[in-house]
Design an enzyme around this catalytic site. Structure first.
Site, short mmCIF file in Angstrom:
data_model
loop_
_atom_site.label_atom_id
_atom_site.label_comp_id
_atom_site.label_asym_id
_atom_site.label_seq_id
_atom_site.Cartn_x
_atom_site.Cartn_y
_atom_site.Cartn_z
NE ARG A 194 -9.44 6.62 0.13
CZ ARG A 194 -8.19 6.34 -0.42
NH1 ARG A 194 -7.44 5.51 -0.09
NH2 ARG A 194 -8.15 7.10 -1.53
CG ASP A 244 0.00 2.63 -1.08
OD1 ASP A 244 -0.91 2.43 -0.40
OD2 ASP A 244 1.21 3.12 -0.76
CG LEU A 264 -1.03 -5.13 9.63
CD1 LEU A 264 -2.47 -4.96 9.89
CD2 LEU A 264 -0.80 -5.80 8.29
CG LEU A 279 0.08 -4.25 4.01
CD1 LEU A 279 -1.16 -3.61 4.89
CD2 LEU A 279 0.23 -5.59 4.42
CB CYS A 288 2.65 3.06 19.27
SG CYS A 288 0.82 2.83 19.70
CB CYS A 328 3.65 10.36 19.01
SG CYS A 328 3.13 11.32 17.58
CB CYS A 357 8.44 9.97 12.23
SG CYS A 357 8.31 9.71 14.01
CB CYS A 380 4.27 5.37 16.44
SG CYS A 380 3.90 5.24 14.74
CB CYS A 389 5.25 -1.90 18.40
SG CYS A 389 3.94 -3.26 18.34
#
Length: 377
Positions: A59, A133, A157, A168, A193, A197, A240, A243, A247
């Protein structure tokens, strides 16, 4: 076909298939990813998501995942909402579902199209593998290295063109393609952001502790929601967006064009009482093709019970009372907590003692005990 012409063909196909951006990087372009991942794992910030630790060495090093790969083509598809998702959070007797899960599952939408884009590579004699994914691939650092955006302080991102709302996908290929320059971090001193939270899940900028994150708790977490986070969850029943939505770069965001990713009316802000009444078959029908379906009816009903406990009124109490007799101990436990907040003290004490005495599951009995203790306090 030379590298420039092949790149142009990839871009042509991507645009025709609904992708909003394409950029190229190298498999060795994210040298700091491995150490960042190792630190997160060491600190336990991955919570119970053991798949993040599995094959961590791959990874953190895309060049080791497929050593023959010479280029990584990163593609992005905009799924920008048509209204601020925080509006749904303000509606007490309705559930807030993350924007990305209000339409069809993006994995199903994107993967087939990635393969069609990758067909240009095969036609040129190159090998290619597509990922959404589906392997130990860190898409966000690769997207930053390719110039599609940067990982903001919330670790997601951010794009100067699309704000926070990008899905993505990655194509690894043996083709040598011209690489793009990485994007610069444009967060500056902003911390919108982090401050947004509801559960304080960011121990520091650019670091996320999944154990405190509402998205993790409502989607990945399998057991009872820890009591310390229940009130802060509000009516968030799947994921959620706080955040992301906070932005300031979202001033450039655009509404997504892909109809299969568009929010279904039934999932924009569904009534909690209706959701509490869903059996397994009805749950599967309502969330057919949606990512929500993957967590199963019981975990979803657990989330709904918590949301009911954060609502007000007799309708919420009635729906929570129905869940208190659910077949799932996890759901019954969440309903016990909800009822402690919705009923008068005297009525709740009578109900709690009756239900506790009849309850066979030790965990649910503990929930009734904890709720009674909170009421007494």
């Amino acid at each position: 076909m030379d590298a420039g012409a092949l790149r142009n063909e990839l871009e042509r196909r991507a645009a025709a298939l609904g992708f909003d951006a394409l950029a190229v990087t190298r498999p060795d372009a994210i040298p700091s990813a491995a150490s960042r991942l190792a630190r997160a794992l060491a600190d336990g910030h991955h919570a119970t998501m053991g798949w993040l630790a599995d094959r961590a060495e791959l990874r953190g090093r895309p060049d080791a995942l497929w050593p023959e790969a010479r280029s990584v083509v990163m593609l992005a598809m905009n799924y920008g909402p048509d209204e601020d998702p925080r509006r749904a959070v303000a509606e007490g007797m309705r559930g807030a579902i993350s924007v990305y899960a209000q339409g069809d599952d993006y994995h199903e939408v994107i993967k087939g199209r990635l393969k069609q884009v990758a067909g240009a590579l095969a036609a040129a004699g190159a090998e290619a593998k597509v990922f959404v994914d589906t392997a130990p691939v860190m898409e966000k650092p690769l997207a930053e290295a390719a110039g599609l955006g940067w990982q903001g302080k919330h670790t997601n991102l951010v794009s100067t063109r699309f704000g926070s709302w990008l899905f993505l996908g990655a194509i690894f290929t043996t083709a040598e393609l011209p690489a793009d320059a990485p994007e610069t971090d444009h967060c500056g001193s902003c911390r919108a952001c982090l401050d947004a939270c509801p559960t304080d899940a960011f121990p520091a900028p650019y670091r996320l502790d999944a154990r405190r994150c509402v998205s993790y708790l409502t989607i990945e977490h399998h057991g009872p929601i820890p009591r310390e986070f229940r009130a802060a969850m509000g009516n968030r029943i799947y994921g959620c967006d706080d955040c992301l939505a906070a932005c300031p770069w979202n001033k450039f965001a655009q509404t997504g064009r892909e109809m299969r990713l568009a929010a279904r009316d039934a999932l924009k802000a569904p009534r909690l009482a209706d959701l509490a009444a869903l059996d397994d078959a009805a749950f599967r029908s309502l969330f057919a093709k949606s990512p929500v379906k993957r967590i199963g009816r019981d975990r979803f009903a657990r989330n709904v019970a918590i949301a009911l406990g954060n609502a007000e009124g007799s309708e919420a109490a009635g729906a929570a009372l129905g869940l208190a007799g659910d077949a799932s101990p996890m759901v019954r436990g969440a309903a016990a907590w909800a009822l402690s907040r919705l009923m008068t003290r005297a009525d709740f004490e009578d109900l709690a003692r009756e239900r506790r005495a009849a309850e066979q599951d030790a965990g649910v009995r503990e929930e009734w005990d904890a709720a009674l203790a909170l009421e007494a306090a």
